[in-house]
Write a protein that holds these residues in place. Sequence first.
Motif, short mmCIF file in Angstrom:
data_model
loop_
_atom_site.label_atom_id
_atom_site.label_comp_id
_atom_site.label_asym_id
_atom_site.label_seq_id
_atom_site.Cartn_x
_atom_site.Cartn_y
_atom_site.Cartn_z
N LYS A 2 0.83 -1.19 0.00
CA LYS A 2 0.00 0.00 0.00
C LYS A 2 0.88 1.25 0.00
O LYS A 2 1.87 1.33 0.71
CB LYS A 2 -0.92 -0.02 1.21
CG LYS A 2 -1.98 1.03 1.14
CD LYS A 2 -3.01 0.83 2.23
CE LYS A 2 -4.05 1.92 2.06
NZ LYS A 2 -5.21 1.70 2.84
N CYS A 3 0.50 2.24 -0.80
CA CYS A 3 1.28 3.48 -0.89
C CYS A 3 0.84 4.47 0.18
O CYS A 3 -0.23 4.35 0.75
CB CYS A 3 1.11 4.09 -2.28
SG CYS A 3 -0.58 4.64 -2.63
N SER A 4 1.66 5.48 0.37
CA SER A 4 1.34 6.55 1.30
C SER A 4 0.35 7.51 0.64
O SER A 4 0.54 7.92 -0.51
CB SER A 4 2.63 7.28 1.69
OG SER A 4 2.32 8.37 2.53
N ASP A 5 -0.71 7.86 1.36
CA ASP A 5 -1.75 8.77 0.87
C ASP A 5 -2.10 9.74 2.00
O ASP A 5 -3.08 9.56 2.71
CB ASP A 5 -2.97 7.96 0.42
CG ASP A 5 -4.11 8.83 -0.10
OD1 ASP A 5 -3.90 10.04 -0.33
OD2 ASP A 5 -5.22 8.29 -0.26
N SER A 6 -1.28 10.77 2.16
CA SER A 6 -1.39 11.69 3.30
C SER A 6 -2.74 12.38 3.43
O SER A 6 -3.21 12.62 4.54
CB SER A 6 -0.31 12.76 3.21
OG SER A 6 0.96 12.16 3.19
N ASP A 7 -3.37 12.72 2.31
CA ASP A 7 -4.64 13.44 2.40
C ASP A 7 -5.86 12.53 2.28
O ASP A 7 -7.00 12.98 2.33
CB ASP A 7 -4.72 14.58 1.39
CG ASP A 7 -4.55 14.15 -0.06
OD1 ASP A 7 -4.50 12.94 -0.33
OD2 ASP A 7 -4.47 15.04 -0.92
N GLY A 8 -5.62 11.22 2.12
CA GLY A 8 -6.72 10.26 2.12
C GLY A 8 -7.66 10.37 0.94
O GLY A 8 -8.83 10.00 1.03
N ASP A 9 -7.14 10.84 -0.20
CA ASP A 9 -8.01 11.01 -1.37
C ASP A 9 -7.99 9.81 -2.32
O ASP A 9 -8.65 9.81 -3.35
CB ASP A 9 -7.65 12.28 -2.13
CG ASP A 9 -6.23 12.30 -2.67
OD1 ASP A 9 -5.51 11.28 -2.54
OD2 ASP A 9 -5.84 13.35 -3.22
N GLY A 10 -7.20 8.79 -1.97
CA GLY A 10 -7.14 7.59 -2.80
C GLY A 10 -6.05 7.62 -3.85
O GLY A 10 -5.93 6.69 -4.65
N VAL A 11 -5.25 8.69 -3.88
CA VAL A 11 -4.15 8.81 -4.84
C VAL A 11 -2.84 8.80 -4.06
O VAL A 11 -2.68 9.57 -3.10
CB VAL A 11 -4.28 10.11 -5.68
CG1 VAL A 11 -3.10 10.26 -6.62
CG2 VAL A 11 -5.59 10.10 -6.46
N CYS A 12 -1.92 7.95 -4.47
CA CYS A 12 -0.62 7.86 -3.80
C CYS A 12 0.10 9.20 -3.80
O CYS A 12 0.06 9.93 -4.80
CB CYS A 12 0.26 6.82 -4.49
SG CYS A 12 -0.40 5.15 -4.42
N ASP A 13 0.74 9.54 -2.69
CA ASP A 13 1.45 10.81 -2.59
C ASP A 13 2.42 11.03 -3.74
O ASP A 13 2.57 12.16 -4.22
CB ASP A 13 2.21 10.89 -1.26
CG ASP A 13 1.29 11.07 -0.06
OD1 ASP A 13 0.11 11.41 -0.27
OD2 ASP A 13 1.77 10.87 1.08
N ALA A 14 3.07 9.97 -4.22
CA ALA A 14 4.04 10.10 -5.31
C ALA A 14 3.38 10.59 -6.60
O ALA A 14 4.03 11.22 -7.43
CB ALA A 14 4.73 8.76 -5.56
N ASP A 15 2.09 10.32 -6.78
CA ASP A 15 1.36 10.72 -7.99
C ASP A 15 0.43 11.91 -7.76
O ASP A 15 -0.18 12.40 -8.71
CB ASP A 15 0.52 9.54 -8.50
CG ASP A 15 1.37 8.34 -8.85
OD1 ASP A 15 2.47 8.54 -9.41
OD2 ASP A 15 0.94 7.21 -8.55
N ASP A 16 0.31 12.35 -6.53
CA ASP A 16 -0.66 13.38 -6.15
C ASP A 16 -0.14 14.78 -6.47
O ASP A 16 0.80 15.26 -5.85
CB ASP A 16 -0.97 13.25 -4.65
CG ASP A 16 -2.26 13.93 -4.26
OD1 ASP A 16 -2.69 14.86 -4.96
OD2 ASP A 16 -2.83 13.53 -3.24
N LYS A 17 -0.76 15.44 -7.48
CA LYS A 17 -0.37 16.80 -7.84
C LYS A 17 -1.08 17.84 -6.99
O LYS A 17 -0.78 19.03 -7.09
CB LYS A 17 -0.67 17.05 -9.32
CG LYS A 17 0.22 16.28 -10.26
CD LYS A 17 -0.01 16.69 -11.69
CE LYS A 17 0.92 15.93 -12.61
NZ LYS A 17 0.76 16.37 -14.00
N CYS A 18 -2.01 17.40 -6.18
CA CYS A 18 -2.77 18.32 -5.31
C CYS A 18 -2.81 17.77 -3.88
O CYS A 18 -3.86 17.36 -3.39
CB CYS A 18 -4.18 18.51 -5.85
SG CYS A 18 -4.26 19.26 -7.48
N PRO A 19 -1.65 17.75 -3.22
CA PRO A 19 -1.65 17.26 -1.84
C PRO A 19 -2.51 18.18 -0.97
O PRO A 19 -2.58 19.38 -1.20
CB PRO A 19 -0.18 17.32 -1.44
CG PRO A 19 0.45 18.28 -2.39
CD PRO A 19 -0.35 18.23 -3.65
N GLY A 20 -3.19 17.59 -0.03
CA GLY A 20 -4.03 18.39 0.86
C GLY A 20 -5.42 18.64 0.34
O GLY A 20 -6.10 19.57 0.80
#
Length: 146
Positions: A2-20
């Motif tokens: 499982k990847c890290s998903d800091s904001d819990g939006d279902g997108v891995c932090d490594a691919d997340d262009k909109c953290p938060g």
Amino acid sequence: AKCSDSDGDGVCDADDKCPGTPAGDRVGPFGCSCDVVIRTNFAFDSAVLTAEDKATLDKAAARLKELEFVEGTATGHTDNIGTAEYNMALANRRGEAVRDYLVSRGISADRLNVVSYGEERPKHDNTREETRRLNRRAALIVTVVR
């Protein structure tokens, strides 16, 4: 794994262009909200964007260039001063001002529509100047590919 998903939006932090991304927002494959609304406000009887509005739209244009967005609609609104016919035309100029500014920043014109509501959809009471000024607006509503 499982990847890290800091904001819990279902997108891995490594691919997340909109953290938060705010909790509960519908997000696209890059973790950005699928439905974005940006508001601008105008002076009385004006369709001229302020420097602050341009700065907001510059950020929106940069984000739209990064994302796969389907379409956007710039909706124009007015207060209730003047005739309904005049206000409809003014609202259209306000929506066009938003669309034209984004086009000048590299956003494709064929993906941006303009809809005028004139005085038909006030967000605030039109009985006082303080609240009428809030109705002199345009909103950019953007839908992003999910």
